[in-house]
Design an enzyme around this catalytic site. Structure first.
Site, PDB file in Angstrom:
ATOM      1  N   ASP A 172      -7.361 -22.578  24.323  1.00 10.89           N
ATOM      2  CA  ASP A 172      -6.216 -21.473  24.439  1.00 10.89           C
ATOM      3  C   ASP A 172      -6.821 -20.198  25.150  1.00 10.89           C
ATOM      4  O   ASP A 172      -5.848 -19.514  25.722  1.00 10.89           O
ATOM      5  CB  ASP A 172      -5.673 -21.381  22.993  1.00 10.89           C
ATOM      6  CG  ASP A 172      -5.377 -22.645  22.196  1.00 10.89           C
ATOM      7  OD1 ASP A 172      -4.568 -23.082  22.880  1.00 10.89           O
ATOM      8  OD2 ASP A 172      -6.052 -22.791  21.220  1.00 10.89           O
ATOM      9  N   HIS A 200      -4.614 -23.038  15.974  1.00 10.43           N
ATOM     10  CA  HIS A 200      -4.463 -23.760  17.215  1.00 10.43           C
ATOM     11  C   HIS A 200      -3.102 -24.409  17.062  1.00 10.43           C
ATOM     12  O   HIS A 200      -2.779 -25.657  17.047  1.00 10.43           O
ATOM     13  CB  HIS A 200      -5.533 -24.660  17.475  1.00 10.43           C
ATOM     14  CG  HIS A 200      -5.230 -25.754  18.538  1.00 10.43           C
ATOM     15  ND1 HIS A 200      -5.065 -24.935  19.996  1.00 10.43           N
ATOM     16  CD2 HIS A 200      -5.153 -26.924  18.681  1.00 10.43           C
ATOM     17  CE1 HIS A 200      -4.904 -26.125  20.760  1.00 10.43           C
ATOM     18  NE2 HIS A 200      -4.831 -27.152  20.212  1.00 10.43           N
TER      19      HIS A 200
END
Length: 352
Positions: A172, A200
């Site tokens: 990410d 996440h």
């Protein structure tokens, strides 16, 4: 094998073997990652390595094939490859455990069902690490939902320091750096101090408030606040899902790259003033985030495998409001898996 080296030469030129276990070793992510590990790209060109590959009965033949490919690649640093389906054998004395293997979320599957199915895998693996791994083993959980799976794993491994468990949010962070670099018209290496806060999942918070481009605050370089708050944030949050739509499967190569990056961030000193993102245990954190969950936060390392949380970060209402939303999701996930963490009966009421 006996090597004809004088004892003096051996101590000067050889590092102690590092033993790395990888679960889900016959899968796509591992297919990219294992060769990076074996080549010395991750732990260094002077670091001999042992790879211990964990699979299942169903994947055992494929596991044998992976081991054959590793052998045939003649990596001078790769001193041993072993395969198995019992985590109590594969995890014995390992220094690192990269837990990739997990059931993917299928069409129509609720997140609660995925938490329960995969949670059991990570409860069992936590127990195995607790029993047989090195007492200072570093554990990186990749299988999703990785934050809560990391929490389950650490709760089932009380003999291993909770600080040693990580959930992978580096992919990410890499995605956020890519978007900022493209918007600013600079190369990726000019982007620093990017943090992914939280889970996440689509509630993750890519932090542009503290990020820098060429040493300057992002908001001085990219003056389009609406783009930062909306398009940038949503692009990073939903990048994984969009990739599945385009590609027909979840990311594998870029995930392997981010696993390598996450490990390198812990075994090499963090550049002065910078930090990196990783999901870690929140107890004792300086930000006011709820304790006893695994939450992605900004960290720095001296290169010894350990880390400290960065304290020189700014907060504003936009950032904090979104952090609290991701926190709420993780607290709800935690209640869903109470039966796997030794905290009583599970109660699942996940936010939309």
């Amino acid at each position: 094998t006996t090597y004809d080296l004088k004892a003096d030469d051996k101590t000067k030129s050889w590092k102690k073997l590092v033993s790395v276990a990888v679960s889900g070793a016959a899968g796509m992510i591992s297919n990219h990652l294992l060769f990076k590990l074996a080549s010395g790209e991750v732990f260094g060109q002077d670091q001999p390595i042992v790879l211990k590959l964990l699979g299942s009965e169903r994947s055992f033949q494929a596991l044998e094939g992976v081991a054959m490919e590793l052998e045939d690649s003649l990596y001078p640093l790769l001193r041993e490859v072993s395969i198995g389906i019992d985590p109590y054998e594969v995890f014995e004395d390992v220094d690192w455990a990269l837990l990739i293997g997990a059931k993917p979320r299928g069409p129509g599957m609720e997140r609660a069902a995925l938490l329960d199915i995969n949670g059991q895998i990570f409860a069992d693996q936590g127990k195995a690490l607790n029993a047989v791994a090195s007492r200072n083993v570093k554990v990186l959980v990749v299988g999703n939902p990785c934050n809560t799976n990391a929490l389950i794993c650490l709760k089932n491994a009380p003999n291993v320091p909770a600080k040693n468990f990580h959930a992978l949010t580096r992919l990410d962070e890499n995605r956020a750096k890519c978007q900022l670099a493209l918007k600013a018209g600079v190369f990726y290496d000019k982007v620093s101090n990017v943090t992914i806060w939280g889970n996440h999942s689509t509630t993750q918070v890519p932090d542009f408030l503290n990020a820098k481009i060429d040493g300057r605050p992002v908001k001085e370089v990219i003056k389009d606040t609406k783009w930062l708050e909306e398009e940038f944030t949503m692009t990073v949050q939903k990048r994984g899902g969009v990739l599945i739509q385009k590609w027909g499967r979840s990311s594998a190569a870029s995930t392997a790259v981010s696993i390598a990056d996450a490990i390198k961030s812990l075994v090499t000193p963090t550049p002065e003033g910078d930090w990196f993102s990783t999901g870690v245990y929140t107890t004792g954190n300086p930000y006011g985030i709820a304790e006893d969950i695994v939450f992605s936060m900004p960290c720095r390392s001296k290169g010894d495998g350990d880390y400290e949380l960065a304290t020189d970060v700014s907060m504003d209402d936009f950032l904090w409001e979104r952090i609290k939303k991701s926190e709420a999701e993780l607290l709800a996930e935690k209640k869903c898996v109470a039966h796997l963490t030794g905290e009583g009966n599970a109660f699942c009421d996940l936010p939309e």
